[in-house]
Scaffold this active site. Structure first.
Site, PDB file in Angstrom:
ATOM      1  N   GLU A   1       0.756  -1.326   0.027  1.00  0.00           N
ATOM      2  CA  GLU A   1       0.340   0.188   0.121  1.00  0.00           C
ATOM      3  C   GLU A   1       0.738   1.128   0.179  1.00  0.00           C
ATOM      4  OE1 GLU A   1      -3.113  -0.863   3.401  1.00  0.00           O
ATOM      5  OE2 GLU A   1      -3.928  -2.361   2.647  1.00  0.00           O
TER       6      GLU A   1
ATOM      7  N   GLU B   1      -4.159  -9.457  -0.042  1.00  0.00           N
ATOM      8  CA  GLU B   1      -4.964  -8.931   1.312  1.00  0.00           C
ATOM      9  C   GLU B   1      -6.434  -8.390   1.446  1.00  0.00           C
ATOM     10  OE1 GLU B   1      -2.374  -5.657   3.355  1.00  0.00           O
ATOM     11  OE2 GLU B   1      -4.096  -5.432   4.494  1.00  0.00           O
TER      12      GLU B   1
END
Length: 800
Positions: free
Chosen positions: A412, A489
């Protein structure tokens, strides 16, 4: 003649004649510890009484009580950081003078500086990476002692989005080599050709050869029976090796049969004198990702059924312990997981050893941020200066593990939203590829539009991982054409083991949106229902996340956030919550109910799990679920009366009923082809009247002197039924040959120190982690409570 050479060499090596010139010494014992700032250190550093004796690995933060005052906040585990010093005094024999002697740290958090006999050796900034220093030039040989001093600085906080721990929290090793030797981090062993009929081994290595001697490198491949199955030798022209040899009918490494070989590499002079031996475990396996069909292992399609794991080990904090890590991995493997993602930093090297041994695939991650920060003092402050060297060290350290199947350069990363992401992605992918051309490079992304995703626009990554946003899965192959995809994820479901709130028809998001820091309608006791119906606003339920990946063949697999609860990041609550709610298993290692949903979907075991407990108010409507597999339907009975049958559906992975509570026996029966094949019963329990202790140890034995025993205590009523509604205080007492290392109950807002021997049960359970001082003989602990005292025997595993 060649065969004679290898037989003689093998005998010499096994005889130990060269052990003194090529050996490693565990350097974890006999350290002294002082937590102090600079002024305090200068005042007391010569007063040995001020220093505590410690054994490494060591995490000073986990020994503290939890508190709201610490600058890391509850996101960092509500525990302190600070500055501390470690010191070790040790001799070096005169016979070792002239050797290449190095000190190796598997990891220390965070800024680590090292001195030997007053000589400054350097500073290491990455708290998750291994590092070494050569000591040879500054050592005293013979009778005069050597003093190693280490300063660890974790005072600048917050520097992490989770609990980092503080101190030398992984193993330390002292190694002795001839000055002419294999450079360990420069040894790269790969298997370019893998089939049932033949396997090839390629060895690329660099040699330290200060005298520029003429050398021969000899290779012996040894199977698990100790048999040499392939041999080769090569004369060296310079300081580099690039050798290839083959083996017939290799046993392949895979998730069900993780076959490993030992590759012995030996350096010899032109006269045949052995200078150095280096040994590396390897496995023959091939990996591939396909745009349409996902992941392949050894040519067979395999869905990655993975979980994300943080580095802490519950009550041990950041301290790495191989048996505790093995316990975590085996709990995940028993659930059906075949892969882990190291979130979001390099793991302990020994964790990868365990994955090699157990057949668990690894998505290995380097960074949680690049040059744009997520916390004020996180790695972004060191990124510009150190990220290339740190990435190189990461790949070199871990590239020989067959379990590692992907390199992730970031999670991220905020640079995915601007053009710097393109530049940095190209740079770091090239760094990885230069050191390992056998594995794909990936990153975990959140932006699902190609035109807005500057990391993807670099078109340098081999596999793209996407976090959450399952509603965008079908557009991914169109947006990111020709690149294999994984769900890197998912989920972020929130649960507290053993807590059951009334269900709602739709999933609840706690907090509801990015505008809310904390949930506004949560439970007053800081718990979250264990029904799979609460998630962080960016996530979804476990069932929904898995269903969305399961039905899409192009997605190579799933990595659930997370396998275990971990210290820090306690969404959705403020302090006193201090550890996460995301885990499929709680911090103590006790499975939550959703564990059995995965087990029913990911394994061939006979699974039947009934929830919730059966202690409620008379007439109260209770939602009853059952997870099951290998059956057509399940039937629920209350006190012998059928309440009907129920089945899973294409969109629901559990059977369900609403039942008016009546005390007694709640039973679920599983049917296959019309026959009852399995049942499970929940009883209405009375008050707690006795303790039942179960010791788990044998499955987690690693052969290391630091092996631990895990004592799981369950409250029971007078009839032996599990009690979940009547918790009591326990005191764990060290007794014969045993030491209490830590305790836990899995509750995310229990503020008692995890090093305390006192622990109140939570929903009927508590855990004590115990070490035997002498691993060869039995020991015991005592468990005291208002119910009386229980002695628990701890027996070493019998050797075969």
């Amino acid at each position: 003649m060649t065969r004679f050479f290898f037989v003689l060499l093998s005998l010499l090596l096994s005889s130990g004649l060269f052990a003194q010139s090529n050996r490693q010494e565990n350097f974890n014992s006999d350290w002294r510890f002082l937590q102090a700032d600079e002024l305090q250190f200068r005042h007391v550093h010569v007063d040995d009484k001020q220093w505590k004796a410690v054994t490494l690995p060591h995490d000073w933060s986990i020994l503290s009580d939890f508190g709201a005052e610490f600058p890391a906040g509850n996101a960092g585990g509500a525990l302190p950081g600070g500055i501390a010093w470690y010191r070790k005094t040790f001799p070096i024999a005169t016979a070792d003078k002239g050797k290449h002697i190095t000190i190796h740290f598997d990891g220390a958090y965070r800024y680590t500086e090292v001195w030997i006999n007053g000589h400054y050796l350097g500073k290491h900034s990455n708290g998750y990476l291994s590092f070494s220093h050569e000591l040879s030039s500054y050592l005293h040989y013979g009778g005069k002692p050597n003093v190693l001093a280490v300063r660890v600085d974790n005072s600048q906080q917050p520097n992490s989005r989770w609990y980092s721990g503080s101190g030398i929290y992984r193993d330390v090793v002292l190694s002795y080599k001839d000055v002419t030797h294999f450079i360990p981090e420069e040894v790269f062993v790969s298997t370019p050709l893998v089939s049932k009929d033949e396997g090839t081994v390629r060895v690329r290595a660099s040699i330290a050869n200060p005298a520029n001697q003429k050398l021969t490198a000899a290779f012996s491949l040894i199977d698990d029976k100790g048999k040499v199955v392939a041999e080769s030798k090569e004369k060296m022209q310079d300081a580099a090796i690039d050798a290839i040899f083959s083996v017939n009918n290799p046993k392949l490494w895979d998730v069900s049969s993780p076959n490993l070989y030992r590759l012995q590499m030996t350096l010899l002079t032109a006269q045949g004198k052995v200078l150095n031996r280096f040994e590396q475990r390897i496995g023959f396996r091939s990996i591939a990702f396909d745009v349409h069909k996902g992941f392949f292992l050894n040519g067979q399609q395999l869905k990655l059924k993975g979980v994300c794991l943080h580095h802490d080990l519950g009550a041990l904090g950041a301290v790495f312990n191989k048996s505790a890590a093995k316990r975590q991995l085996l709990i995940m493997k028993d659930m059906g997981a075949n892969a882990i993602r190291t979130a979001h930093n390099p793991p302990a090297p020994a964790l990868l050893d365990l994955c090699d041994e157990l057949g668990i695939l690894v998505y290995n991650e380097a960074y949680d941020m690049w040059q744009k920060r997520k916390n004020k003092f996180d790695y972004h402050v060191d990124f510009k200066e150190h990220h290339v060297a740190d990435l190189q060290a990461f790949v070199k350290r871990d590239r020989n593990h067959p379990a590692v199947i992907m390199w992730s350069i970031g999670n991220e990363i905020r640079e995915q939203f601007d053009s710097t992401g393109t530049v940095l992605t190209k740079e770091m992918t090239a760094v990885v590829k230069a050191l390992d051309d056998t594995r794909p490079v990936t990153a975990a992304l959140t932006e699902t539009n190609y035109e807005k995703n500057f990391i993807a626009q670099a078109e340098a990554l081999d596999v793209l991982g996407f976090n959450y946003k399952f509603e965008d899965y079908d557009k991914l192959p169109k947006e990111f054409k020709g690149v294999p995809l994984i769900a890197s994820e998912t989920t972020s479901g929130l649960q507290t083991r053993g807590v059951y709130d009334a269900l709602h028809d739709t999933i609840q998001f706690w907090p509801a949106s990015s505008k809310d820091k904390f949930v506004t309608n949560g439970n007053p006791d800081f718990s979250v229902s264990a029904y799979d119906n609460v998630a962080a606003y960016w996530g979804t339920s476990h069932e929904r996340a898995w269903l969305e990946v399961k039905k899409r063949e192009f997605l190579g697999g799933i990595f659930v956030w997370t396998g275990f609860d971990y210290l820090g990041e306690p969404v959705p609550y403020p302090y006193p919550a201090r550890s996460s709610y995301y885990g499929i298993v709680d911090l103590a290692g006790f499975p939550k109910d959703v564990y059995y949903m995965y087990q029913s979907e990911w394994t061939e075991k006979e699974v039947l799990h009934l929830l919730p407990h059966w202690n409620w108010k008379a007439g109260e409507m209770v939602d009853v679920w059952a997870y099951y597999n290998q059956a057509d339907e399940v039937e629920l009975f209350l006190n012998g009366k059928s309440l009907g049958k129920s089945q899973k559906t294409a969109e629901r992975l559990h059977a369900t009923w609403q039942v008016a509570f009546a005390p007694g026996e709640l039973k679920v029966v599983k049917y296959r082809d019309g026959k009852a094949v399995q049942e499970q019963i929940r009883y209405t329990a009375g008050a707690a009247s006795q303790l039942k202790a179960e010791v788990t140890h044998d499955d987690f034995v690693t052969g290391d002197k630091t092996d631990l025993y895990f004592v799981e205590v369950q409250l029971q009523d007078v009839d032996g039924h599990a009690v979940q509604h009547d918790d009591i205080e326990l005191t764990f007492l060290s007794a014969d040959n045993a030491t209490i290392v830590g305790t836990d109950n899995g509750f995310q807002a229990d503020l008692r120190s995890l090093s305390s021997p006192q622990r109140k049960t939570f929903k009927g359970k508590a855990l004590a982690i115990v070490r035997l001082q002498d691993q060869t003989r039995a020991g015991s602990i005592r468990v005291k409570s208002k119910l009386g005292e229980l002695t628990v025997s701890l027996l070493p595993k019998k050797t075969e």
